[in-house]
Design an enzyme around this catalytic site. Sequence first.
Site, PDB file in Angstrom:
ATOM      1  N   THR A  47       0.503  -1.375  -0.071  1.00 28.15           N
ATOM      2  CA  THR A  47      -0.171  -0.241  -0.120  1.00 28.15           C
ATOM      3  C   THR A  47       0.733   1.158   0.068  1.00 28.15           C
ATOM      4  OG1 THR A  47      -1.839  -1.038   1.443  1.00 28.15           O
ATOM      5  CG2 THR A  47      -1.596   0.797   1.526  1.00 28.15           C
ATOM      6  N   TYR A  49     -13.411  -3.715  -0.545  1.00 22.52           N
ATOM      7  CA  TYR A  49     -14.692  -2.830  -1.516  1.00 22.52           C
ATOM      8  C   TYR A  49     -15.596  -3.558  -1.276  1.00 22.52           C
ATOM      9  CZ  TYR A  49     -17.384   0.048  -4.672  1.00 22.52           C
ATOM     10  OH  TYR A  49     -18.720   0.625  -4.942  1.00 22.52           O
ATOM     11  N   LYS A  91       0.205 -10.700   8.061  1.00 21.75           N
ATOM     12  CA  LYS A  91       0.477  -9.515   8.550  1.00 21.75           C
ATOM     13  C   LYS A  91      -1.281  -8.813   8.976  1.00 21.75           C
ATOM     14  CE  LYS A  91       1.456  -4.958   7.198  1.00 21.75           C
ATOM     15  NZ  LYS A  91       1.878  -3.396   5.840  1.00 21.75           N
TER      16      LYS A  91
END
Length: 291
Positions: free
Chosen positions: A47, A110, A164
Site C-alpha cells: 500500500t 471494497y 500481517k
Amino acid sequence: MSNFLRGTGVALATPFDKDGAIDYKGVTSLVNFCVEGNVEYLVVLGTTAESVTLTKEEKKSLIAHIVEVNNKRLPLVIGVGGNDTLAVVEEVKKVRSSDFDAILSVVPMYNRPSQEGIFQHYKSINDNSPLPVLLYNVPARTGVNMMAETTLRLAQLDKIIGVKEAVSDFTQVLKIIKNKPTDFLVISGDDTLALPAVVAGGDGVISVVGQGFPNEFSEMIRLGLSGQTKKAFDILYTLLPVLDYAFEEGNPAGIKNILKVKGVCEDYLRLPLVSVSLSLEEKIKKFIEKY
C-alpha cells in the site's frame, strides 16, 4: 523456512519526481538506505508504494529495478492483492520465485466478502502460489475484518505461513498469537503496536516508519524478540512523536516527507494523495533535528 520474515520488513514507498514519473535514482537511494540500515527484508508494491496508481508497465519496471539494486542482499516480499480472486491468482502465478521469497496478499477490498469468502479467496491463492504467502488484514482500508478464527483456519493451509495484522483491536492479535500453529508468523502491520505484539509472542513488523529510521526500528524489534524489553521500549518511546507525525495526514505522505527531510528521496505523491502540510513538515524537521 520462514525465519527470514522474523524482525523488521519495510513496506517501500515509491519515489516520484516533480512530473509524477518514478524517480529511479530515489528508489536506489531508498533501497540502499534500508539495506544499510540493517532491516531484515523489503516489501515491494505494498500500500505504501502507492501501487494502485502504478500502471502494469511501471510495476514491472519498478520490480526489475528493486531486484537489481537489492542484488540478493535482503529477502524480498511482493504485494499481490485485489478484489477479483481470479485476477489475483493470475498475478500470483506470474511472480518469479528467483526474484522473490514470499507473497503478501491483502484481504479483498471494497466488495466486503464474508469470512467464508475471505477463506475461499486465500485458498485459491494458496492452491496456485509458487511461493509462501502472507495474509494481510487491514480493515481500515479494506472495509472488512478477517476474524481471528478465519486467520487460524487459513493457517492450516500449506502455503500460508503468516499474517500481517493491522487490526485496531489488539485482543484479536493476542487471540491469533495464543492459538496459532507453532511455525505460523504473526507480523504487526501497526508501527506503534509492533513492539507490544512482539513482546506478546509475535514475530516482528512490516513497517512504514522503519524505512525512515531503519537502524533504530530494526534494533528495537530485535531487542524485543530477544527479551530485552527495557531497551526496546526506550527506543519506542523516543520514536513515538514521529510515529504519530508519519500518519497524521495519511500514508505515505508522512513517511515520504520524513525521507525528504533525511535526504533519501523527494516527497512527491500521485493524486488523490498530496504532500503533507507545511506545519506538519515543520514538526517532522524539528523531531529529526532533535533526534
